[in-house]
Design a protein around this motif. Structure first.
Motif, PDB file in Angstrom:
ATOM      1  N   ARG A 153      -2.947   6.151   7.404  1.00 52.66           N
ATOM      2  CA  ARG A 153      -3.877   6.914   6.569  1.00 52.66           C
ATOM      3  C   ARG A 153      -3.485   6.853   5.106  1.00 52.66           C
ATOM      4  NH1 ARG A 153      -3.888  11.279   9.525  1.00 52.66           N
ATOM      5  NH2 ARG A 153      -5.547  10.509  10.886  1.00 52.66           N
ATOM      6  N   SER A 154      -2.200   6.623   4.844  1.00 46.22           N
ATOM      7  CA  SER A 154      -1.752   6.492   3.462  1.00 46.22           C
ATOM      8  C   SER A 154      -2.265   5.206   2.830  1.00 46.22           C
ATOM      9  CB  SER A 154      -0.233   6.535   3.398  1.00 46.22           C
ATOM     10  OG  SER A 154       0.337   5.357   3.942  1.00 46.22           O
ATOM     11  N   ILE A 155      -2.776   4.285   3.639  1.00 51.11           N
ATOM     12  CA  ILE A 155      -3.293   3.021   3.105  1.00 51.11           C
ATOM     13  C   ILE A 155      -4.745   2.794   3.517  1.00 51.11           C
ATOM     14  CG2 ILE A 155      -1.086   1.840   2.850  1.00 51.11           C
ATOM     15  CD1 ILE A 155      -1.528   0.624   5.630  1.00 51.11           C
ATOM     16  N   GLY A 180       0.805  -1.206   0.000  1.00 53.90           N
ATOM     17  CA  GLY A 180       0.000   0.000   0.000  1.00 53.90           C
ATOM     18  C   GLY A 180       0.839   1.258   0.000  1.00 53.90           C
ATOM     19  N   LEU A 181       1.880   1.276   0.820  1.00 59.91           N
ATOM     20  CA  LEU A 181       2.767   2.442   0.898  1.00 59.91           C
ATOM     21  C   LEU A 181       3.466   2.701  -0.437  1.00 59.91           C
ATOM     22  CD1 LEU A 181       4.405   1.829   4.388  1.00 59.91           C
ATOM     23  CD2 LEU A 181       2.888   3.718   3.792  1.00 59.91           C
ATOM     24  N   ARG A 204       2.548   1.630  -3.437  1.00 55.46           N
ATOM     25  CA  ARG A 204       1.587   1.920  -4.498  1.00 55.46           C
ATOM     26  C   ARG A 204       1.095   3.369  -4.425  1.00 55.46           C
ATOM     27  NH1 ARG A 204      -0.760  -2.238  -3.728  1.00 55.46           N
ATOM     28  NH2 ARG A 204       0.262  -3.488  -5.308  1.00 55.46           N
ATOM     29  N   LYS A 205       0.936   3.893  -3.227  1.00 50.51           N
ATOM     30  CA  LYS A 205       0.482   5.285  -3.081  1.00 50.51           C
ATOM     31  C   LYS A 205       1.619   6.283  -3.304  1.00 50.51           C
ATOM     32  CE  LYS A 205      -3.049   6.680  -1.561  1.00 50.51           C
ATOM     33  NZ  LYS A 205      -3.796   6.504  -0.306  1.00 50.51           N
ATOM     34  N   GLU A 206       2.848   5.798  -3.367  1.00 48.08           N
ATOM     35  CA  GLU A 206       4.034   6.615  -3.651  1.00 48.08           C
ATOM     36  C   GLU A 206       4.258   7.711  -2.608  1.00 48.08           C
ATOM     37  OE1 GLU A 206       3.715   8.021  -7.663  1.00 48.08           O
ATOM     38  OE2 GLU A 206       4.172   6.061  -8.521  1.00 48.08           O
ATOM     39  N   LEU A 207       3.825   7.476  -1.386  1.00 49.69           N
ATOM     40  CA  LEU A 207       4.097   8.411  -0.303  1.00 49.69           C
ATOM     41  C   LEU A 207       5.381   8.048   0.423  1.00 49.69           C
ATOM     42  CD1 LEU A 207       0.503   8.890   1.151  1.00 49.69           C
ATOM     43  CD2 LEU A 207       1.741  10.366  -0.432  1.00 49.69           C
ATOM     44  N   GLY A 225      -4.789   0.277  -0.577  1.00 51.46           N
ATOM     45  CA  GLY A 225      -5.014   1.608  -0.014  1.00 51.46           C
ATOM     46  C   GLY A 225      -6.370   1.809   0.600  1.00 51.46           C
TER      47      GLY A 225
END
Length: 278
Positions: A155-157, A22-23, A25-28, A130
């Motif tokens: 929260r990023s996921i 998730g982290l 994939r969200k590119e944060l 996410g």
């Protein structure tokens, strides 16, 4: 807030991978901000390195764990052994995040040689896309700043809810195990579709959109879940016919009992934890 943090996962199972996935994939979080280890499955670590671009390490080869946030993602029964293996490799400045079902912050705090901030979290495997529903609770030494960092992580996921720790076993049984219940129901719908002559891909597309639409409907209405399923039922119609069978077999009662058993099991995991290491 996450760009200045580094993350070390102790444990590389399904939940750890869901969070990592998730982290990334969200590119944060960049891959070089994440490292991971496990007890003995080197093949799993190599796969995670290749798939996500992260780094792996072996605890026996390190004197310190170079990460600002340590995520404990092993099975609850391995909690004491795992913490003993890292307790002298950490400092009070590092945040400890546990995603182990049933293991209290107090129990973990008593295992450490120091007093790091410990935060208990219960995400679910929807983190990988996410969409996790995560609850967090703070230990005795965790500050509001620590909570903000961990909340930003989860929260990023997906969504994050901060709760009193005594409610975490309920979260485990409802949200932590929740996706499995839904997949189980999907399997039943797939079986019915197959028996009725639908191809697998046809049934899957219909079922996914049905669940997605129902979730959106719940999110955007003040009606209760009972009101929502009642509005679909017409006298002597198809939905009513289905519900007659469901009620005949007491499905809702059994389902509730199953969730309550999951909640009880979360409590048992905490109660059966070994005496803290001294």
């Amino acid at each position: 807030m996450l760009t200045n943090q580094t993350f070390a996962f102790i444990g590389a199972g399904a939940m750890a991978e869901a969070i990592i996935g998730g982290l990334i994939r969200k590119e944060l979080v960049k891959p070089d901000q994440i490292s991971v280890t496990n007890h003995s499955d080197k093949d799993k670590l190599l796969r995670l390195e290749k798939e996500y671009g992260i780094q792996s390490f072996q605890l026996k080869d390190t004197n310190t764990i170079e990460a600002s946030v340590i995520i404990l993602a092993m099975k609850p029964r391995h909690a004491e052994d795992a913490i003993q293996s890292i307790r002298h490799k950490l400092s009070n400045e590092q945040i400890i995040v546990s995603v182990m079902a049933g293991i209290s912050t107090m129990y973990m705090e008593n295992l450490f040689a120091i007093h790091p901030p410990v935060i208990r979290a219960m995400p679910n495997t929807s983190a990988k896309v996410g969409a996790s529903a995560t609850a967090i609770s703070l230990g005795s030494y965790a500050s509001s700043t620590d909570a903000k960092i961990v909340a930003a992580l989860f929260r990023s996921i997906g969504t994050v809810t901060e709760l009193a720790e005594e409610k975490m076993d309920a979260v485990t049984g409802i949200a932590g195990s929740g996706p499995a219940y839904l997949y189980y129901m999907v399997e039943a719908m797939e079986n019915a579709g197959r028996q009725a002559g639908l191809h697998e891909d046809e049934a899957k597309e219909l079922i996914i959109q049905t669940f997605f639409g129902a979730a959106l409907r719940l999110q955007h209405t003040e009606k209760t879940s009972k009101e929502l399923y009642k509005e679909i039922m017409s006298p002597a119609g198809t939905t009513e016919a289905a519900f007659e069978v469901l009620e005949q077999h007491h499905v809702q009662e059994h389902f509730t009992a199953s969730i309550m058993r999951a909640i009880e099991r979360s409590k048992e995991l905490g109660n059966s934890a070994a005496t803290p290491f001294k």
